[in-house]
Design an enzyme around this catalytic site. Structure first.
Site, PDB file in Angstrom:
ATOM      1  CE  LYS A   7     -18.668  54.137 -16.435  1.00 42.35           C
ATOM      2  NZ  LYS A   7     -18.399  55.571 -16.701  1.00 42.35           N
ATOM      3  CB  SER A  28     -16.089  56.522 -13.629  1.00 41.95           C
ATOM      4  OG  SER A  28     -16.929  56.835 -14.715  1.00 41.95           O
ATOM      5  CB  SER A  72     -16.107  58.877 -16.911  1.00 41.32           C
ATOM      6  OG  SER A  72     -15.993  59.261 -15.565  1.00 41.32           O
TER       7      SER A  72
END
Lengths: 474, 482
Positions: B81, B156, B180
């Site tokens: 990420k 996210s 997330s």
């Protein structure tokens, strides 16, 4: 006419003498090239996290114990505000639960100044304004040095118990001595390792009200502190007396004019939005750990004074003040411990030693004690000479005596030496015996020039006078 | 063998690389071929470096040839990420304010994964600074759900989820502040584990809400998630909140079953779910019961309070964490005559709307006069949630709930209504507030859109969570075979 008194509280920031910074492993050192003692943590780079330096906590606890504070479990908070020298745009500090709460500093005069708290926080970077007027508002550009960012600070906040510029100076110098004695700080104001902010207000004598206060920022010497407070107190009194009022503001001290000036034209009410620092667990020192630290505390300046006046109730307080300083004290202790008369130790320490101690070389406390102990055999001027020589002499004390060429002189020897000079200067001698005291200096000078290594001035004077009495009495 | 590379799980691929059956270069090339096909449609990566990936794979193969011992992720393609610091790729948190910023250090997790022999393919898209539930708040691009390109992958960590779902990498790291990792895992049909707070070092994670953020594995299977968890768990001296707990042998425990487990089905979270999701969770409960677990329904009304408490605590911390993006030292710099004007311009132009919204919310909640009513009260609610969980975990080994109330929604469907978007996290937020671990595992679908179920447990119960998730995953697989 109203009599006024000053009400002063001081905030002293001291850099703690740790090897590394408060939250990272960068060296905590003064004088590096700009931005060379930095890492992701003290640069506040995205993703970096603080890890607390245990040594800084230990030093904070030492200071707290020395100030008789309550050492307690504590918590870091974030103090949020934007400033280019602060890499995270928040400062990790302590807020409602500081490591040390309460306490007091006892001044030489016996006055007690209360301590509100002594808490840990990180230092900011340093802005250097270039071009223009060299101040933040008017410079062409500014450079930032983050070497200082993350250096551990202890902020010591006093109660508003101080009532004059002189007392403020006394407080800071006593606090400085405590910080140095505990090993927490090197106490160097000129390098910024000790920085003082003063909160100043005035009130009519007899009143207990607290009027609007003015904060004077970052005064960088004791002398400036006294001048700044002195000016500010007078300014406030004359403001009130002419019917004016005092604005709550931050002012800085202008060395050149000797005045305090408002730091910013517009005074902003800062809301620091403190909240507990989620990246650092609370500090919870174990009682055993606190006890160990307290047990290791050295005798502090106040305790040293008590010890000296206990030994010598009539000691000169000027000499005592020199003797209790960090540099001189170990010598005093060494002298007293091997049994030299305390008066003698105090006199040599406060005078001859104090001049040598900055660059003492081989003159260790133990050597000092040995040499001062010789004052039973040698004259004071010989001992002073030995102290001076000891700085650069690496050997035993007997070798030192031999090297300097001293031998102890009895009264017989002294009379012989003086006699020799007398014979060589018959005219001066005649005048001296006839009562012309002015030539005494000349004759003694001759004696000392020739035999100064072996005898003292006092011995020579005594012998000269004895000889003169003999000659006059026939 | 090379034809089947994409069918191997991480453990099997790594074993094949270690044995020499497959080279790391072959493995990486197979995945890069997949990237070439999928990425134009899915748009999951913010940065990609095929050459660097090949070079890293060659290094692994050379190490093997020289007789060096290879790590447990040898040759396994991974994605990070883009809120995890990497020296080999820019790290932007999908924000314009960090465009092009290359950190001078790797996050601890990145170092651990690379040291285990994994090959970094690229950095994945996210909602800017991990603030969002759809990855639509990225400052750069919209990532699409591989199961339906008109829908969001969740957020996210939507980029990481989409990468795994479209097999562009075998393992990915995400971060989970309010769901997330788990919510996009649910919407994209993969496995996502949020470990116990402190299990995984946060050093090098661009902080959103420090007391809630936790990094975790995202993978196609429970076993792969367990394998990656073993690599990234463990104390890190660079993170003062990192735990010193020993790392359990997670992969080896997976087969141990659920017979002794007491499982609580959380009725309050079922009630907020769509009928299809609620029914999938019901079937998961039945499956666990069939496998020998003791399943009972439990109501924990305090969990509903989690959502508002989260939207005070998280923005409050974010308002402080994001203060450093001021244009002074790195990233985007706006124009201004004075330092203050420059900072204002940098932040006004560099941050997106959702980030600004949360900074303002958080600033307000911490302000003098409002702190007690908002921040302090939210912290008290957080304590209530924690206590309620503790009480539940005294009676149950695990709790079962939906991960997300719904399946993947359409791109743009919720982006005009922030509060509706916030509700996407109602089931996942409580475990962040308590700091306890939770996992999302696929269990069924609705019209081809994946449904995930969530298992929650007390602190350090990851082994239990993975065992139960593995049992559900295995049961689904058998069902599929029938």
């Amino acid at each position: 006419m109203t009599q006024w008194e000053a009400v002063i509280g001081l905030e002293v920031h001291t850099e703690l003498k740790t090897a590394t910074k408060l939250f990272c492993g960068c060296p905590n050192a003064f004088g590096f090239e700009p931005n060379t003692s930095v890492c992701p943590v003290c640069l506040g780079l995205p993703g970096s996290l603080p890890v607390l330096n245990a040594k800084a906590v230990e030093l904070a606890i030492r200071v707290g114990s020395a100030l008789s504070s309550r050492v307690q479990a504590s918590q870091f908070h974030r103090k949020n505000y934007f400033y280019p020298d602060m890499p995270k745009d928040y400062q990790i500090s302590q807020y409602d639960v500081p490591v040390n709460a309460g306490g007091a500093v006892v001044l030489r005069s016996g006055k007690v100044v209360g301590i509100v708290r002594a808490h840990l926080e990180e230092d900011t970077g340093k802005l250097v304004h270039k071009g223009g007027d060299g101040r933040i508002g008017g410079a062409d550009y500014s450079l930032i040095d983050y070497n200082r960012s993350g250096v551990p600070l202890l902020e010591i906040v006093s109660e508003p118990d101080i009532s004059s510029a002189e007392e403020a100076k006394e407080y800071v110098s006593e606090l400085r001595a405590i910080l140095v004695a505990t090993g927490a700080s090197d106490g160097r104001m000129e390098e910024g390792s000790l920085r003082v902010d003063a909160n100043v207000s005035v009130r009519p004598v007899g009143s207990t009200e607290l009027r609007t206060r003015v904060e004077i920022k970052n005064v960088n010497s004791l002398r400036s502190l006294g001048r700044a407070i002195g000016y500010e107190v007078e300014r406030q009194i004359s403001e009130y007396e002419s019917g004016g009022s005092i604005l709550q503001q931050t002012r800085h001290f202008d060395e050149a004019s000797g005045k305090t000036l408002p730091l910013r034209a517009k005074e902003e009410a800062n809301d620091y939005r403190y909240f507990p620092e989620p990246d650092l667990p609370p500090i919870a020192p174990l009682q055993a750990e606190i006890d160990r630290i307290v047990g290791e505390l050295p005798l502090l300046p106040a305790g040293r004074r008590v010890r000296l006046f206990g030994l010598m109730p009539g000691a000169s307080s000027d000499q005592v003040e020199v003797a209790v300083t960090e540099e001189v004290w170990p010598y005093v202790v060494a002298g007293i411990e091997i049994g030299v008369a305390p008066e003698l130790v105090l006199a040599r320490a406060a005078n001859e030693l104090a001049a040598l101690v900055g660059n003492a070389g081989f003159l260790t406390p133990e050597r000092f004690a040995e040499v001062v102990a010789l004052e039973e055999r040698f004259s004071p001027s010989q001992v002073k000479l030995l102290l001076k020589e000891a700085v650069s002499f690496d050997g035993t004390v007997d070798e030192l005596v031999a090297k300097v060429g001293l031998s102890s002189s009895g009264a017989e020897d002294v009379r012989a030496m003086v006699g020799e000079v007398v014979e060589a200067n018959p005219e001066e001698w005649r005048r001296f015996v006839a009562g012309d005291a002015k030539v005494a200096g000349f004759l003694l000078g001759q004696v000392m020039r020739k035999f100064g290594k072996a005898i003292s001035g006092a011995q020579a004077k005594a012998a000269l006078e004895e000889l003169a009495r003999g000659a006059a009495g026939l | 063998m090379t034809d089947g590379i994409l069918t191997l799980d991480a453990g099997a691929l790594s074993a094949a690389v270690r044995s020499g059956e497959v080279t790391a270069v072959e493995a990486v090339e197979a995945y890069l071929a997949q990237v070439a096909v999928q990425e134009p449609e899915v748009d999951a990566f913010l940065s990609l470096d095929a050459d660097a990936a090949i070079a890293a794979a060659e290094a692994v193969d050379r190490a093997r040839a020289s007789g060096a011992a290879l790590g447990p992720l040898a040759g396994v393609p991974v994605a990070f990420k883009d809120n995890l610091c990497t020296t080999a790729f820019p790290t932007t948190a999908a924000s314009k304010i960090l465009e092009g910023w290359v950190p001078p250090y790797n996050a601890t997790v990145v170092d651990r994964v690379l040291a285990a022999g994994a090959i970094a393919i690229g950095k994945t898209n996210l909602d800017e600074f991990a603030m969002g539930s759809s990855t639509e708040n990225s400052g750069y691009k919209i990532t699409r759900n591989p199961h339906d390109l008109d829908r969001v992958p969740g957020g996210s960590s939507g980029g990481s989820a989409a990468v795994i779902a479209s097999r562009m990498a075998l393992l990915a790291l995400g971060s989970d502040t309010g769901g997330s990792i788990r919510q996009p895992a649910s919407l994209s049909g993969i496995v996502g584990l949020k470990p116990t707070y402190g299990r995984v070092s946060r050093y090098g994670l661009l902080a959103y809400a420090s007391s809630l953020d936790q990094i975790g594995p995202m993978a196609a299977t429970v076993k792969d998630a367990a394998l990656m968890a073993e690599v990234i768990f463990g104390h890190d001296p660079m993170d003062a909140t990192s735990l010193r707990a020993p790392i359990p042998a997670l992969v080896n425990a997976l087969m141990e079953g659920v017979t002794s487990f007491r499982v609580g089905l959380v009725s309050d979270l079922l009630e907020v779910a769509s009928p299809a999701v609620a029914s999938a969770v019901g079937r998961a409960a039945a499956t666990l019961a069939q496998l020998g677990a003791k399943v009972e329904t439990i109501s924990i009304p305090e969990l509903a309070l989690g959502l508002p408490a989260y939207y005070v605590v998280a923005p409050a911390e974010a308002s402080s964490n994001l203060a450093r993006y001021d244009g002074v030292r790195y990233g985007f710099r706006g124009n201004g005559e004075t330092a203050e004007e420059m900072m204002v311009a940098s932040r006004s132009e560099g941050f997106g709307d959702e980030v600004k919204r949360r900074i303002m919310l958080g600033t307000y909640a911490l302000s003098a006069g409002y702190y007690d009513a908002f921040y302090l009260r939210a912290q008290r609610v957080r304590s209530l949630v924690r206590t309620a969980f503790q009480e539940a975990y005294s009676r149950f080994d695990l709790l079962l709930s939906p991960t997300s109330p719904t399946t993947a929604f359409k791109i743009g469907e919720r982006s005009e209504d922030p509060v509706e978007m916030y509700r996407s996290d109602v089931c996942t937020i409580p475990s962040n507030l308590s700091g306890d671990p939770a996992i999302s595992v696929p269990f069924g679908d609705e019209d081809g859109l994946p449904i995930g179920v969530q298992l929650m447990g007390p602190a350090l119960s990851e082994e239990r969570l993975l065992r139960a998730a593995f049992a559900l995953e295995s049961a689904r697989a058998e069902e599929g075979e029938r």
